[in-house]
Structure formats: structure tokens, C-alpha cells
Design a protein around this motif. Sequence first.
Motif, PDB file in Angstrom:
ATOM      1  N   ASP A  17     -15.081  -8.259   2.051  1.00 15.57           N
ATOM      2  CA  ASP A  17     -15.804  -7.554   3.105  1.00 15.57           C
ATOM      3  C   ASP A  17     -16.790  -6.614   2.421  1.00 15.57           C
ATOM      4  O   ASP A  17     -17.975  -6.858   2.368  1.00 15.57           O
ATOM      5  CB  ASP A  17     -14.874  -6.851   4.102  1.00 15.57           C
ATOM      6  CG  ASP A  17     -13.643  -6.250   3.452  1.00 15.57           C
ATOM      7  OD1 ASP A  17     -13.751  -5.716   2.332  1.00 15.57           O
ATOM      8  OD2 ASP A  17     -12.568  -6.291   4.079  1.00 15.57           O
ATOM      9  N   SER A  18     -16.292  -5.517   1.845  1.00 13.76           N
ATOM     10  CA  SER A  18     -17.147  -4.740   0.938  1.00 13.76           C
ATOM     11  C   SER A  18     -16.745  -5.113  -0.481  1.00 13.76           C
ATOM     12  O   SER A  18     -17.462  -5.796  -1.205  1.00 13.76           O
ATOM     13  CB  SER A  18     -17.010  -3.241   1.206  1.00 13.76           C
ATOM     14  OG  SER A  18     -15.638  -2.849   1.217  1.00 13.76           O
ATOM     15  N   GLY A  19     -15.515  -4.672  -0.885  1.00 15.84           N
ATOM     16  CA  GLY A  19     -14.918  -5.212  -2.094  1.00 15.84           C
ATOM     17  C   GLY A  19     -14.132  -6.456  -1.703  1.00 15.84           C
ATOM     18  O   GLY A  19     -14.560  -7.228  -0.839  1.00 15.84           O
ATOM     19  N   ILE A  75      -9.459 -11.708  -7.335  1.00 19.92           N
ATOM     20  CA  ILE A  75     -10.272 -12.695  -6.635  1.00 19.92           C
ATOM     21  C   ILE A  75     -11.542 -13.002  -7.425  1.00 19.92           C
ATOM     22  O   ILE A  75     -11.960 -14.162  -7.527  1.00 19.92           O
ATOM     23  CB  ILE A  75     -10.630 -12.205  -5.222  1.00 19.92           C
ATOM     24  CG1 ILE A  75      -9.359 -11.953  -4.392  1.00 19.92           C
ATOM     25  CG2 ILE A  75     -11.519 -13.237  -4.521  1.00 19.92           C
ATOM     26  CD1 ILE A  75      -8.535 -13.178  -4.093  1.00 19.92           C
ATOM     27  N   GLY A  76     -12.152 -11.963  -8.008  1.00 25.00           N
ATOM     28  CA  GLY A  76     -13.374 -12.183  -8.777  1.00 25.00           C
ATOM     29  C   GLY A  76     -13.166 -13.138  -9.942  1.00 25.00           C
ATOM     30  O   GLY A  76     -13.993 -14.022 -10.195  1.00 25.00           O
ATOM     31  N   ALA A  77     -12.049 -12.976 -10.649  1.00 26.90           N
ATOM     32  CA  ALA A  77     -11.754 -13.867 -11.781  1.00 26.90           C
ATOM     33  C   ALA A  77     -11.468 -15.284 -11.300  1.00 26.90           C
ATOM     34  O   ALA A  77     -11.848 -16.266 -11.952  1.00 26.90           O
ATOM     35  CB  ALA A  77     -10.557 -13.322 -12.566  1.00 26.90           C
ATOM     36  N   THR A  78     -10.809 -15.401 -10.154  1.00 23.17           N
ATOM     37  CA  THR A  78     -10.528 -16.727  -9.591  1.00 23.17           C
ATOM     38  C   THR A  78     -11.829 -17.425  -9.214  1.00 23.17           C
ATOM     39  O   THR A  78     -12.016 -18.616  -9.501  1.00 23.17           O
ATOM     40  CB  THR A  78      -9.606 -16.602  -8.356  1.00 23.17           C
ATOM     41  OG1 THR A  78      -8.425 -15.880  -8.715  1.00 23.17           O
ATOM     42  CG2 THR A  78      -9.211 -17.977  -7.844  1.00 23.17           C
ATOM     43  N   ASN A 133     -18.507 -17.790  -8.308  1.00 20.98           N
ATOM     44  CA  ASN A 133     -18.613 -16.336  -8.228  1.00 20.98           C
ATOM     45  C   ASN A 133     -20.002 -15.897  -7.766  1.00 20.98           C
ATOM     46  O   ASN A 133     -20.156 -14.820  -7.183  1.00 20.98           O
ATOM     47  CB  ASN A 133     -18.277 -15.691  -9.573  1.00 20.98           C
ATOM     48  CG  ASN A 133     -19.059 -16.293 -10.729  1.00 20.98           C
ATOM     49  OD1 ASN A 133     -18.959 -17.486 -10.999  1.00 20.98           O
ATOM     50  ND2 ASN A 133     -19.837 -15.477 -11.425  1.00 20.98           N
ATOM     51  N   GLY A 134     -21.006 -16.732  -7.985  1.00 25.99           N
ATOM     52  CA  GLY A 134     -22.355 -16.396  -7.565  1.00 25.99           C
ATOM     53  C   GLY A 134     -22.551 -16.409  -6.059  1.00 25.99           C
ATOM     54  O   GLY A 134     -23.590 -15.941  -5.567  1.00 25.99           O
ATOM     55  N   LEU A 135     -21.565 -16.921  -5.323  1.00 28.55           N
ATOM     56  CA  LEU A 135     -21.680 -16.975  -3.863  1.00 28.55           C
ATOM     57  C   LEU A 135     -21.153 -15.714  -3.183  1.00 28.55           C
ATOM     58  O   LEU A 135     -21.296 -15.554  -1.972  1.00 28.55           O
ATOM     59  CB  LEU A 135     -20.938 -18.199  -3.310  1.00 28.55           C
ATOM     60  CG  LEU A 135     -21.465 -19.566  -3.777  1.00 28.55           C
ATOM     61  CD1 LEU A 135     -20.640 -20.684  -3.160  1.00 28.55           C
ATOM     62  CD2 LEU A 135     -22.940 -19.727  -3.428  1.00 28.55           C
ATOM     63  N   SER A 136     -20.526 -14.818  -3.941  1.00 31.94           N
ATOM     64  CA  SER A 136     -20.062 -13.554  -3.366  1.00 31.94           C
ATOM     65  C   SER A 136     -21.211 -12.543  -3.412  1.00 31.94           C
ATOM     66  O   SER A 136     -22.270 -12.811  -3.976  1.00 31.94           O
ATOM     67  CB  SER A 136     -18.848 -13.025  -4.125  1.00 31.94           C
ATOM     68  OG  SER A 136     -19.183 -12.753  -5.478  1.00 31.94           O
ATOM     69  N   ASP A 137     -20.981 -11.358  -2.813  1.00 29.88           N
ATOM     70  CA  ASP A 137     -22.020 -10.325  -2.771  1.00 29.88           C
ATOM     71  C   ASP A 137     -21.726  -9.275  -3.847  1.00 29.88           C
ATOM     72  O   ASP A 137     -20.893  -8.387  -3.645  1.00 29.88           O
ATOM     73  CB  ASP A 137     -22.048  -9.667  -1.384  1.00 29.88           C
ATOM     74  CG  ASP A 137     -23.236  -8.740  -1.200  1.00 29.88           C
ATOM     75  OD1 ASP A 137     -23.647  -8.105  -2.187  1.00 29.88           O
ATOM     76  OD2 ASP A 137     -23.742  -8.634  -0.068  1.00 29.88           O
ATOM     77  N   PRO A 138     -22.403  -9.350  -4.992  1.00 32.56           N
ATOM     78  CA  PRO A 138     -22.102  -8.430  -6.091  1.00 32.56           C
ATOM     79  C   PRO A 138     -22.465  -6.977  -5.774  1.00 32.56           C
ATOM     80  O   PRO A 138     -21.798  -6.061  -6.249  1.00 32.56           O
ATOM     81  CB  PRO A 138     -22.933  -8.976  -7.249  1.00 32.56           C
ATOM     82  CG  PRO A 138     -24.051  -9.717  -6.603  1.00 32.56           C
ATOM     83  CD  PRO A 138     -23.484 -10.293  -5.346  1.00 32.56           C
TER      84      PRO A 138
END
Length: 336
Positions: free
Chosen positions: A232-234, A251-254, A261-266
Motif C-alpha cells: 500500500d505505502s510500504g 516481500i521486496g526480496a521475494t 521488483n520493478g513493478l512495485s512503487d519504490p
Amino acid sequence: MPPQLVRKKHAKYFQRLLLQIMPSELTEFDYSRLTIAFFAISGLDILNCLNDLSEDTKLRAIDWVYMLQVTGAGPRSGFLPSPTIPKDASKYQCGHLAMTYIGLVTLLILGDDLSRVDRKSIIEGMRSCQNLDGSFTAAVIGCESDMRFLYCACCVSMILNDWSGINKTKAIDYILKSISYDGAMGQGPGLESHGGSTFCAVASLFLMNELHNVLSHDQLSRLRRWCLMRQDSGFHGRPGKPSDTCYSFWIGATLRMLEVNGLSDPDKNRAFLLANQDIVTGGFAKFADCPPDPVHTYLGLCGLSLLEEPGLSIMNAALNISDRAYKHLLKIQEVW
């Protein structure tokens, strides 16, 4: 002005942990001093501040870790969580799989060559921890068993370059049976999907070089979607839960291992993490209104490393150590 990472404050936080200066609310960690040492030492490595420790301090830390090794004890071999059990009380000494993993990676981070590790004894102890269903118990004397310890067994096998202590077929079967209806993994068959156990399952398959062999295209797609939906945010570990600092790593490592990982919002993730740092004492909290603690400080920095935060070391997502420490391991394995 957006918040900035207070690197030096976090380095001081970890240095205080190594000096065993912790607030009273963290006394629960005393039984697991090796874990605290790992958070502090690996945290300094991620911060690129490991050289702030003197060579004498590093050597003393290496000797201390080896002091926790239980050797030649057959199924009880491995590393202890704390030096609180005296050496002359051998009947109470028993290696713990998570501590064996943590002990080995801490030695690697400190630059040790693992020459004093009793590899044969550790593999024997680990083999004794595998259950008939493929899972692993933490130790051979009445401990819990779930996905966490299967992951630790895979890490130990990869580090020691010896997979003879794991029945891979049974381990993989346990992971596959732990896939829930929503596509992610629980701590065991029939249990709720969880961000931590999903990381452990995916990382185990990754370390076994089986991730894309045993999961179908559809399974991988559903798993990726479930992980991406945890932001959501993190990131949070289960649907309906608030974002929590540690899941930016789990989750980030997964997502990194699943190559999405490029599809999430960094930007949202980074803003969430930096809002949870204590800019006075250093350290990261679980949530913004909580005090910092060693677990979330370390994993928060790992989450930022996965986001390629300037000034931080690159991470090896599967082993949860810096890429520098991983490359050191590969050099050691060349001469074994």
C-alpha cells in the motif's frame, strides 16, 4: 524536503548493540545474542560502515562466534544462540538451525574463511532435523518445525556447498503442499499465506536452483501477483494488515527473486521506510509510533538496499547478506 537516510545514526545504533547497550524493553533478545550480533554486523555491512570496527574487534567477534559452535555432537551439532550455556554442561548444548545459518553468515561478513567450521558435523546435525514430511525442526530436542527452518537448512547447505544433509525431494514437496489457495505460501500445509514464510519458501527454491523447475507459469504468476498486492505505502505480510518495516525486505526480496521488483512503487516504499527511522538515536521501528528495535532496523535497511538507496551495499536477496559477503563466500568455495 523529503526525508533522508541518517546513515551515521544507524551505524551508531548498531555499534551500541555490539557493546550490549540496549534498553530494558529489549531484554527478551538476551537469550539470542548471536542474532543481535548478526543484525549489528550485517547492518554495518549494508551501511558500508563495517570498517568502523577495528580489526581487533572483528577478530574478537569471530572468536566469539566460533565459541558458540557445538562440534562432534552428532545430531546435536551446530551453533548455539548464546554463550549462556557453559561448555561443561554439554548435555544441554544443542545446535539450532537458525543460529547455525546466522553464525555462518556472520563469519562470512567479518571476512573469516570458515576454516574452523566443522562442516561434516554441521551437515550431520542438520540432517537429523529433517522431518518425514520434508520440513525441518529448529533443533533435535523438542523444537518447532516450519518453513523458516527449511530455509535455514537451504542457506547452510548453500554456504557449505554440501546438500547431502537435505532430502530435496521431500523439502520441495513440503513447499508445494504449503502453497495456499491464493498462490503464496504459509508456514506449512493448510496454513495462511504469509510474507515471511513466502520469502522462506521462494528463497529455498531459489537456493536449490529449482524455483522455475517446480513452479508452473501459472503458479509463478499468482505468486507474483500476491506479493505485488502486499504494497500500500510500504509492504504488509498478510491481507488486511498495515504496512510494516520488515516486509519491505521479506516481500521486496521475494519480488527480486521473482524478477518483478520493478513493478512495485519504490517511491512509496522508500517514503514509508524513512518515516519509520529515528533521526535522533538511529534505528528503525515497525511502525512510525513505535520505538526502534534491532530486527526492524536491520530489515528496514535491507529493504532500502533492495531499492538501491545511495550509500548502501547491494544485497544478495536469497541469503540476506551483502553481495560483497556473498562474493567472499564464492572465493572460499573455490578452494574447498
